[in-house]
Design an enzyme around this catalytic site. Structure first.
Site, PDB file in Angstrom:
ATOM      1  N   ASP A 182       0.879  -1.169   0.000  1.00 11.43           N
ATOM      2  CA  ASP A 182       0.000   0.000   0.000  1.00 11.43           C
ATOM      3  C   ASP A 182       0.913   1.215   0.000  1.00 11.43           C
ATOM      4  O   ASP A 182       1.467   1.585   1.039  1.00 11.43           O
ATOM      5  CB  ASP A 182      -0.896  -0.008   1.235  1.00 11.43           C
ATOM      6  CG  ASP A 182      -1.743   1.251   1.345  1.00 11.43           C
ATOM      7  OD1 ASP A 182      -2.243   1.718   0.308  1.00 11.43           O
ATOM      8  OD2 ASP A 182      -1.900   1.762   2.474  1.00 11.43           O
ATOM      9  N   GLU A 184      -1.078  -1.558  -4.774  1.00  8.18           N
ATOM     10  CA  GLU A 184      -2.356  -0.848  -4.891  1.00  8.18           C
ATOM     11  C   GLU A 184      -2.190   0.289  -5.885  1.00  8.18           C
ATOM     12  O   GLU A 184      -1.210   1.034  -5.843  1.00  8.18           O
ATOM     13  CB  GLU A 184      -2.791  -0.316  -3.533  1.00  8.18           C
ATOM     14  CG  GLU A 184      -4.182   0.285  -3.559  1.00  8.18           C
ATOM     15  CD  GLU A 184      -4.678   0.674  -2.187  1.00  8.18           C
ATOM     16  OE1 GLU A 184      -4.830   1.893  -1.957  1.00  8.18           O
ATOM     17  OE2 GLU A 184      -4.900  -0.226  -1.355  1.00  8.18           O
ATOM     18  N   ASP A 188      -2.081   0.908   7.525  1.00  9.12           N
ATOM     19  CA  ASP A 188      -1.347   0.815   6.257  1.00  9.12           C
ATOM     20  C   ASP A 188      -0.817  -0.601   6.051  1.00  9.12           C
ATOM     21  O   ASP A 188      -0.793  -1.108   4.932  1.00  9.12           O
ATOM     22  CB  ASP A 188      -0.177   1.811   6.229  1.00  9.12           C
ATOM     23  CG  ASP A 188      -0.650   3.247   6.343  1.00  9.12           C
ATOM     24  OD1 ASP A 188      -1.328   3.703   5.415  1.00  9.12           O
ATOM     25  OD2 ASP A 188      -0.351   3.887   7.361  1.00  9.12           O
TER      26      ASP A 188
END
Length: 176
Positions: A7, A73, A146
Site C-alpha cells: 500500500d 495498490e 497501512d
C-alpha cells in the site's frame, strides 16, 4: 507461493507478505500471514531521499522473503494533483524494486482489492480488516492500518490470482 502486497504512501508504505499453499489440481489452499508492517520515511527529508528509503525497504523485503508476486495498490486519485503525482513517484520505485527482483507484478485498484477480500468494492476499512482476520485466522487486525492494507492487497491476489482486468473479475462474478 508467497505474495508481497504493498500500500504505497510517501510517509508510510504498508506491506504484507502472505503465503498461499497450492493444493493438488491447481486449487489454492489456505493462506497465512508471514509478515506485515510499514516502511516509514521522515517528512523533513527530500522527496529523493524518501523515495530511496522506500525503494531500499521494498528491496530488502524482496531479498528476505523471495516472493513470487508483487501486488501494488493502484493510485487513488486525489483532488490534490501534487499528492497524486508524488504517489506516482512512490509507486514507481516500488515497481522498479519488483521488476529488478524478477517478480510477477500485479496492480489492483483499491475497489478491486476490497471486492476480492470482502465481496464489495465499496467496503469500509473496518470490513476489510475484519475479513483479513477471518480469512487469515488472526487474533487481531494487522497494525497500523497501512500494514493491513498491504496484507489486503496480497490476500486479494491469493484469493483470485487472475484479477487482471474487468473481464477476469466479471468471470468470477466480482466486478469492481
Amino acid at each position: 507461493m508467497q505474495v508481497l502486497g504493498i500500500d504505497p504512501g510517501t510517509g508510510t508504505t504498508g506491506y504484507g507478505v502472505v503465503r498461499r499453499s497450492d493444493e493438488a489440481g491447481g486449487r489454492s489452499g489456505p493462506a497465512s500471514l508471514v509478515e506485515c508492517g510499514v516502511i516509514r520515511t521522515n517528512a523533513g527529508d527530500s522527496l529523493g531521499a524518501r523515495l530511496r528509503e522506500i525503494y531500499d525497504g521494498v528491496d530488502a523485503l524482496i531479498a528476505r522473503h523471495r516472493p513470487d508476486v508483487l501486488v501494488v495498490e493502484d493510485i487513488f486519485y486525489s483532488r490534490n494533483v501534487r499528492t497524486t503525482v508524488v504517489l506516482g513517484h512512490v509507486r514507481g520505485v516500488i515497481l522498479l524494486a519488483g521488476e529488478r527482483g524478477g517478480l510477477t507484478i500485479q496492480e489492483y485498484a483499491p475497489a478491486t482489492i476490497k471486492k476480492a477480500v470482502v465481496g464489495r468494492g465499496g467496503a469500509t476499512k473496518e470490513q476489510v480488516q475484519f475479513m483479513i482476520m477471518r480469512l487469515l485466522r488472526l487474533q487481531a487486525v494487522p497494525h497500523p492500518s497501512d500494514a493491513a492494507d498491504g496484507v489486503a492487497a496480497a490476500l486479494a491476489y491469493c484469493l483470485f490470482p487472475p484479477l487482471t482486468d474487468r473481464r477476469a473479475l466479471s468471470a468470477i462474478g466480482r466486478t469492481a
